[in-house]
Enzyme design. Structure first.
Site, PDB file in Angstrom:
ATOM      1  N   ASN A  53       0.813  -1.216   0.000  1.00 13.68           N
ATOM      2  CA  ASN A  53       0.000   0.000   0.000  1.00 13.68           C
ATOM      3  C   ASN A  53       0.848   1.267   0.000  1.00 13.68           C
ATOM      4  OD1 ASN A  53      -2.394  -1.414   0.009  1.00 13.68           O
ATOM      5  ND2 ASN A  53      -2.606  -1.396   2.239  1.00 13.68           N
ATOM      6  N   HIS A  54       0.361   2.289  -0.676  1.00 14.77           N
ATOM      7  CA  HIS A  54       0.983   3.607  -0.703  1.00 14.77           C
ATOM      8  C   HIS A  54       0.053   4.616  -0.040  1.00 14.77           C
ATOM      9  CE1 HIS A  54       4.180   3.067  -4.075  1.00 14.77           C
ATOM     10  NE2 HIS A  54       3.862   1.895  -3.563  1.00 14.77           N
TER      11      HIS A  54
END
Length: 213
Positions: A74-75
């Protein structure tokens, strides 16, 4: 448990091959890959940087290319940029660690028992897949999958249900994957070709007395 249960080099039982404490695989779950099936942990469980676990039940069948994306992929999306400055260390990390740490997580990825993954299936972080489900080839599973349902597509959607609500309840209650191996062996044909009522009948006949008390 042996690693290669068949004469085919491409098929391996996964449980003896897992070293990570964040990956749990049940008995008799296998992976089929003509390249190097023994590298499943490194090649098929991706971005496992966080505390989240991948838990796969018993008697699951994973076709070539089945992959699990973990939450470490995830970013940040709360601000303008999704660029992960933090992972590059130095002053970038000092100034942004709290931003990266604040990314919400969906938790562990949980796969039930007797789940069949088709060729090149992809499972996203935090998904829960119920017992007896079938994941069609090329599916991208972004949400939870109900027990004994068939899903497919990108994102994966329910195509059909394998059994009625009553039959699913029978199967979940029978939980044949938890039977002693001798009982599974004795009734392997029924497990493969029988119906939910047949499985429920076997379970009832062999249920321990204390389970009914």
């Amino acid at each position: 448990m042996t690693v290669r249960p068949t004469p085919h080099e491409r098929v391996v039982f996964l449980k003896p091959l897992i070293n990570s404490e964040k990956i749990v695989v049940g008995d008799y779950t296998y992976y089929d890959d003509p390249d190097d099936p023994t590298a499943f942990e490194e090649r098929n469980v991706l971005y496992g940087y966080g505390p989240e676990k991948l838990v796969i039940g018993k008697y699951c069948a994973l076709a070539t290319g089945t992959r699990f994306i973990m939450a470490g992929a995830n970013h940040p999306t709360a601000g303008v940029s999704t660029f992960p400055f933090t992972i590059f260390g130095g002053e970038w990390a000092e100034k942004t660690l709290d931003v990266l740490s604040a990314i919400p997580s969906r938790g562990d990825t949980i796969v039930g028992n007797d789940v069949w993954f088709g060729y090149q299936s992809l499972v996203m972080p935090g998904v829960r897949i119920g017992d007896g489900a079938i994941i069609a080839s090329g599916s991208v599973v972004t949400g939870d999958v109900a027990p004994y349902s068939v899903v497919g597509g990108n994102p994966a959607k329910q195509i059909r249900r394998r059994f009625s609500d009553t039959e699913v309840e029978q199967l979940l209650d029978a939980a044949w994957w938890d039977w002693p191996m001798e009982l599974v062996t004795e009734h392997a044909r029924t497990i493969m070709a029988g119906n939910p009522a047949d499985i429920a009948r076997v379970a009832a006949e062999h249920r321990r007395p204390q389970e009914d008390s």
